[in-house]
Design an enzyme around this catalytic site. Structure first.
Site, PDB file in Angstrom:
ATOM      1  CG  LEU A 139     -14.392 -14.519   4.779  1.00 53.57           C
ATOM      2  CD1 LEU A 139     -13.909 -15.249   3.532  1.00 53.57           C
ATOM      3  CD2 LEU A 139     -15.625 -15.206   5.349  1.00 53.57           C
ATOM      4  CB  SER A 184      -5.721  -4.647  -5.395  1.00 52.42           C
ATOM      5  OG  SER A 184      -4.798  -3.870  -6.052  1.00 52.42           O
ATOM      6  CE1 TYR A 193      -8.889   3.639 -11.542  1.00 45.22           C
ATOM      7  CE2 TYR A 193      -8.928   5.880 -12.344  1.00 45.22           C
ATOM      8  CZ  TYR A 193      -8.665   4.970 -11.342  1.00 45.22           C
ATOM      9  OH  TYR A 193      -8.167   5.401 -10.141  1.00 45.22           O
ATOM     10  CG  ASP A 235      -3.307   4.584 -10.441  1.00 40.98           C
ATOM     11  OD1 ASP A 235      -2.531   3.856 -11.091  1.00 40.98           O
ATOM     12  OD2 ASP A 235      -4.290   5.152 -10.951  1.00 40.98           O
ATOM     13  CD  GLU A 253     -14.667  -5.047   0.366  1.00 41.49           C
ATOM     14  OE1 GLU A 253     -15.475  -4.487   1.117  1.00 41.49           O
ATOM     15  OE2 GLU A 253     -14.684  -4.901  -0.880  1.00 41.49           O
ATOM     16  N   GLY A 254     -11.954  -8.170   5.050  1.00 47.10           N
ATOM     17  CA  GLY A 254     -11.898  -8.334   6.504  1.00 47.10           C
ATOM     18  C   GLY A 254     -13.071  -9.085   7.088  1.00 47.10           C
ATOM     19  CB  THR A 274      -0.702  -3.221   3.005  1.00 50.72           C
ATOM     20  OG1 THR A 274      -2.103  -3.525   3.191  1.00 50.72           O
ATOM     21  CG2 THR A 274      -0.336  -1.988   3.822  1.00 50.72           C
ATOM     22  N   GLY A 279      -3.169  -3.902 -10.505  1.00 47.13           N
ATOM     23  CA  GLY A 279      -2.134  -2.880 -10.730  1.00 47.13           C
ATOM     24  C   GLY A 279      -2.029  -2.510 -12.196  1.00 47.13           C
TER      25      GLY A 279
HETATM   26  P1  FAD Z   1      -7.266  -0.689   3.447  1.00 48.03           P
HETATM   27  O1  FAD Z   1      -7.857   0.463   2.777  1.00 48.03           O
HETATM   28  O2  FAD Z   1      -6.589  -0.464   4.744  1.00 48.03           O
HETATM   29  O3  FAD Z   1      -8.376  -1.815   3.649  1.00 48.03           O
HETATM   30  C1  FAD Z   1      -9.231  -2.179   2.604  1.00 48.03           C
HETATM   31  C2  FAD Z   1     -10.087  -3.365   3.032  1.00 48.03           C
HETATM   32  O4  FAD Z   1      -9.264  -4.511   3.197  1.00 48.03           O
HETATM   33  C3  FAD Z   1     -10.775  -3.158   4.368  1.00 48.03           C
HETATM   34  O5  FAD Z   1     -12.017  -3.820   4.347  1.00 48.03           O
HETATM   35  C4  FAD Z   1      -9.870  -3.845   5.362  1.00 48.03           C
HETATM   36  O6  FAD Z   1     -10.546  -4.291   6.514  1.00 48.03           O
HETATM   37  C5  FAD Z   1      -9.335  -5.003   4.526  1.00 48.03           C
HETATM   38  N1  FAD Z   1      -7.993  -5.433   4.901  1.00 48.03           N
HETATM   39  C6  FAD Z   1      -6.856  -4.701   4.848  1.00 48.03           C
HETATM   40  N2  FAD Z   1      -5.812  -5.456   5.247  1.00 48.03           N
HETATM   41  C7  FAD Z   1      -6.298  -6.675   5.550  1.00 48.03           C
HETATM   42  C8  FAD Z   1      -5.724  -7.879   6.037  1.00 48.03           C
HETATM   43  N3  FAD Z   1      -4.431  -7.992   6.286  1.00 48.03           N
HETATM   44  N4  FAD Z   1      -6.540  -8.935   6.261  1.00 48.03           N
HETATM   45  C9  FAD Z   1      -7.874  -8.854   6.023  1.00 48.03           C
HETATM   46  N5  FAD Z   1      -8.466  -7.743   5.558  1.00 48.03           N
HETATM   47  C10 FAD Z   1      -7.684  -6.673   5.334  1.00 48.03           C
HETATM   48  N6  FAD Z   1      -6.851  -0.014  -6.081  1.00 48.03           N
HETATM   49  C11 FAD Z   1      -6.377  -0.826  -7.048  1.00 48.03           C
HETATM   50  O7  FAD Z   1      -6.586  -2.024  -7.004  1.00 48.03           O
HETATM   51  N7  FAD Z   1      -5.682  -0.322  -8.108  1.00 48.03           N
HETATM   52  C12 FAD Z   1      -5.380   0.986  -8.210  1.00 48.03           C
HETATM   53  O8  FAD Z   1      -4.731   1.400  -9.162  1.00 48.03           O
HETATM   54  C13 FAD Z   1      -5.847   1.861  -7.171  1.00 48.03           C
HETATM   55  N8  FAD Z   1      -5.575   3.185  -7.217  1.00 48.03           N
HETATM   56  C14 FAD Z   1      -6.016   4.000  -6.205  1.00 48.03           C
HETATM   57  C15 FAD Z   1      -5.709   5.361  -6.243  1.00 48.03           C
HETATM   58  C16 FAD Z   1      -6.129   6.203  -5.225  1.00 48.03           C
HETATM   59  C17 FAD Z   1      -5.806   7.660  -5.269  1.00 48.03           C
HETATM   60  C18 FAD Z   1      -6.853   5.682  -4.136  1.00 48.03           C
HETATM   61  C19 FAD Z   1      -7.300   6.581  -3.022  1.00 48.03           C
HETATM   62  C20 FAD Z   1      -7.160   4.341  -4.079  1.00 48.03           C
HETATM   63  C21 FAD Z   1      -6.757   3.487  -5.118  1.00 48.03           C
HETATM   64  N9  FAD Z   1      -7.049   2.118  -5.104  1.00 48.03           N
HETATM   65  C22 FAD Z   1      -6.584   1.296  -6.096  1.00 48.03           C
HETATM   66  C23 FAD Z   1      -7.852   1.557  -4.015  1.00 48.03           C
HETATM   67  C24 FAD Z   1      -7.026   1.009  -2.834  1.00 48.03           C
HETATM   68  O9  FAD Z   1      -5.704   1.479  -2.867  1.00 48.03           O
HETATM   69  C25 FAD Z   1      -7.076  -0.495  -2.863  1.00 48.03           C
HETATM   70  O10 FAD Z   1      -8.381  -0.908  -2.547  1.00 48.03           O
HETATM   71  C26 FAD Z   1      -6.088  -1.196  -1.941  1.00 48.03           C
HETATM   72  O11 FAD Z   1      -6.060  -2.553  -2.282  1.00 48.03           O
HETATM   73  C27 FAD Z   1      -6.395  -1.043  -0.472  1.00 48.03           C
HETATM   74  O12 FAD Z   1      -5.256  -1.475   0.254  1.00 48.03           O
HETATM   75  P2  FAD Z   1      -4.974  -0.944   1.721  1.00 48.03           P
HETATM   76  O13 FAD Z   1      -3.778  -1.674   2.207  1.00 48.03           O
HETATM   77  O14 FAD Z   1      -4.906   0.522   1.735  1.00 48.03           O
HETATM   78  O15 FAD Z   1      -6.272  -1.467   2.470  1.00 48.03           O
END
Ligand code: FAD
Length: 554
Positions: A272, A220, A475, A205, A269-270, A211, A222
């Site tokens: 490692l 994650s 969910y 979502d 979650e970063g 990213t 989808g």
């Molecule tokens: P961030 O939030 O920037 O980071 C998340 C974690 O990953 C942190 O610990 C960070 O240090 C680590 N990290 C980020 N990039 C790297 C990297 N390159 N190397 C090592 N560590 C890294 N999640 C889902 O899976 N499915 C969904 O449908 C979903 N829907 C959402 C809807 C809403 C409205 C919101 C607010 C969140 C939702 N999420 C969902 C949660 C979120 O989008 C996921 O957790 C997503 O995978 C986070 O990605 P990000 O790039 O924003 O990471």
């Protein structure tokens, strides 16, 4: 801000200027009033200006700054207040509550924007050498407190934004694999793949604002995971920069090389290292894509149908069913319909009543089909029969098409609700099929009791979102009317009840949002103390100085 790297607004979801609107949804105010007693049409307090925040000054030392400037160039070493604040938190409702009241936590001292893997290596090594804390940053969309530095952290805090590393580097068309840089956002990645006829099929979502690296680091999932798999299935190989070394995992369909290192990185979650790129499964863009809507007399009938669909020959792309309250939410959140669809809706209601259904108990379902026209026809036939066997009925693709168009707008509603004193967020879990109906019923009960105990009005609703051979993810979305200064405590109490219920009724702590600091207290119960012991040894072994995003997961 760095040109070409998009950044969410500091106080809420997505970009400035985009917001949820109720004015074109005539039934929505009445629905909210009925559920939680709040009038969403009343005027709201404006968001305070950024200048009203008291942002602590950066404590980056001249020495470390010089090393970073040397490694990536001055332009990509940012210490301005707004950039640092945006990188301080994720987007959980607790983050939004705190940031709106000026509680900024331990704001990073600097945000770095490397453009190559070599630059990431230089950053990691310099940070560890200086005994600084390094936190990788993707889109900042997580909702489990996975990004924030620990309160009172006395070391320098470095946020590493991967946004400049956003290219699809290579597509191996023979194997159906793509090599992609970790900082790419969902839409940009799919545009690059689609231009060559491919798709990865991963659509959380939060797709627009998350990213590839973030998806991997949080494990994650989808909305199309029933067909494409979770990110854990999609990612076949990767590169991760660790202190003093680089992990290279080649893309392999499967392997028997001891405990899976790939799996250890998934969800790390970063803690490692920094994932810089990944090899992922990609697929040819399907000829046909269709989302059909169905109704069931009850949620339990819908659950049964999904269970049967996943074990049938119909390999659907998505099977989702909403409980009665969520069904009412979806219907109330629809735009004012024209004369024809309004007549159609009345006709559908009439059929339901003739069947003896209680309209307060009906469950709406969306089922997605993809593939060749023949394949989709075949799948729809199979699904139609299962739906019928479970007492349901199809209502065509109209609602599904609407859902598909609006699916990425939903996150904006949380900001709108919080503006009006409504705390809204989500929690998700998986259980074996055997416990799916029970956990839903228990959570609805326990949540209602918790609201009574807190003396506030709240509502929880749910949909089944991802199906597997042996079980499913449910969910839960909750909304609580609390405009007091106590919002954080109210949120914590509600969240505790839901998470503990997951543990008590055969669920996991999270299906796809990860752990962060938010779910950490339940890890012992989820994977047993021995599981926590193994994870602790892994993190300590790789990162003895606790420089890599400490405090997350365990
Ligand atoms: P961030 O939030 O920037 O980071 C998340 C974690 O990953 C942190 O610990 C960070 O240090 C680590 N990290 C980020 N990039 C790297 C990297 N390159 N190397 C090592 N560590 C890294 N999640 C889902 O899976 N499915 C969904 O449908 C979903 N829907 C959402 C809807 C809403 C409205 C919101 C607010 C969140 C939702 N999420 C969902 C949660 C979120 O989008 C996921 O957790 C997503 O995978 C986070 O990605 P990000 O790039 O924003 O990471």
């Amino acid at each position: 801000m760095i040109e070409g790297v998009k950044q969410q607004k500091w106080w809420g979801w997505g970009e400035e200027g985009l917001a949820y609107r109720y004015e074109d949804k005539p039934k929505f105010p009445g629905f909210v009033q009925k559920m939680v007693g709040v009038d969403i049409t009343r005027p709201v307090k404006p968001i305070p200006p950024f200048s009203s925040l008291d942002v602590p000054a950066s404590e980056l030392s001249d020495e470390l700054r010089a090393k970073f400037v040397d490694a990536i160039g001055e332009k990509y070493v940012q210490t301005d207040d707004e950039t640092r604040v945006v990188h301080a938190y994720g987007k959980g409702v607790r983050d939004l509550i705190r940031i709106r009241k000026g509680d900024l936590g331990r704001v990073p001292d600097v945000v770095l924007y490397p453009g190559t893997q070599e630059e990431v290596e230089a950053i990691v090594d310099a940070s560890v050498e200086a005994d600084a804390v390094l936190i990788p940053f993707g889109g900042g969309s997580n909702i489990v407190a996975a990004l924030e530095a620990q309160p009172g952290e006395t070391r320098q805090v470095i946020s590493v934004n991967l946004g400049r590393m956003s290219k699809v580097l290579e597509i191996d068309e023979t194997s159906g694999l793509a090599h992609i840089q970790a900082g790419v956002f969902g839409p940009d990645m799919e545009d690059q793949l689609n231009a060559r006829g491919w798709t990865m099929g991963h659509h959380p979502d939060s797709f627009v604002w998350s990213t590839l690296g973030g998806w991997i680091a949080t494990r994650s999932s989808g909305m199309q995971s029933d067909k494409y798999g979770d990110i854990a299935d999609i990612v076949r190989g990767l590169t991760m920069v660790m202190p003093g070394q680089v992990l290279q995992l080649r893309p392999l369909p499967s392997s028997s090389s001891g405990p899976s290192v790939r799996e250890m990185v998934l969800g790390s979650e970063g803690r490692l290292g920094v994932i810089t790129s990944a090899w992922v499964n990609v697929h040819r863009i399907p000829e046909v894509r269709e989302l059909q809507a169905y109704f069931f007399p009850t949620y339990e009938d819908g659950l049964k149908a999904c269970e049967q669909i996943v074990s049938s020959d119909a390999s659907v792309m998505m099977a989702r069913v909403s409980d009665p309250i969520e069904t009412q939410y979806i219907m109330a959140n629809g735009k004012k319909s024209g004369r024809v669809s309004s007549l159609a809706n009345k006709a559908i209601q009439k059929i339901m009543l003739q069947k003896g259904w209680d309209l307060e108990k009906i469950a709406m379902s969306f089922i997605g089909f993809e593939g060749s026209a023949n394949h989709v026809r075949y799948e729809k036939g199979l699904v139609g029969k299962i739906v019928k066997d479970n007492g349901g009925m199809g209502v065509g693709k109209g609602p599904g098409t609407l859902y598909d168009q609006k699916k990425y707008d939903t996150p904006y509603i949380r900001d709108f609700m919080l503006d009006r004193g409504l705390i809204c967020d989500v929690s998700e879990t998986t259980t074996p099929w055997k416990y799916a109906a029970e956990i839903h019923a228990k959570i609805v009960d326990r949540f209602a009791k918790a609201m009574d105990d807190l003396g506030v009005r709240g509502v929880v609703f749910c949909h089944l979102s991802h199906s597997y051979h042996s079980g499913a993810c449910q969910y839960f979305t909750f909304a609580i009317a609390d405009d007091s200064d106590n919002q954080e405590a109210t949120y914590d109490a509600a969240k505790r009840v839901i998470q503990q219920s997951f543990m008590d009724f055969h669920g996991t702590v999270s299906h796809h949002h990860g752990v962060g600091e938010e779910h950490s207290p339940w890890m012992d119960q989820d994977i047993s103390p021995a599981g926590v012991f193994i994870q602790r040894k892994l993190f300590e072994g790789v990162d003895p100085g606790r420089n890599l995003n400490p405090g997350k997961i365990i």
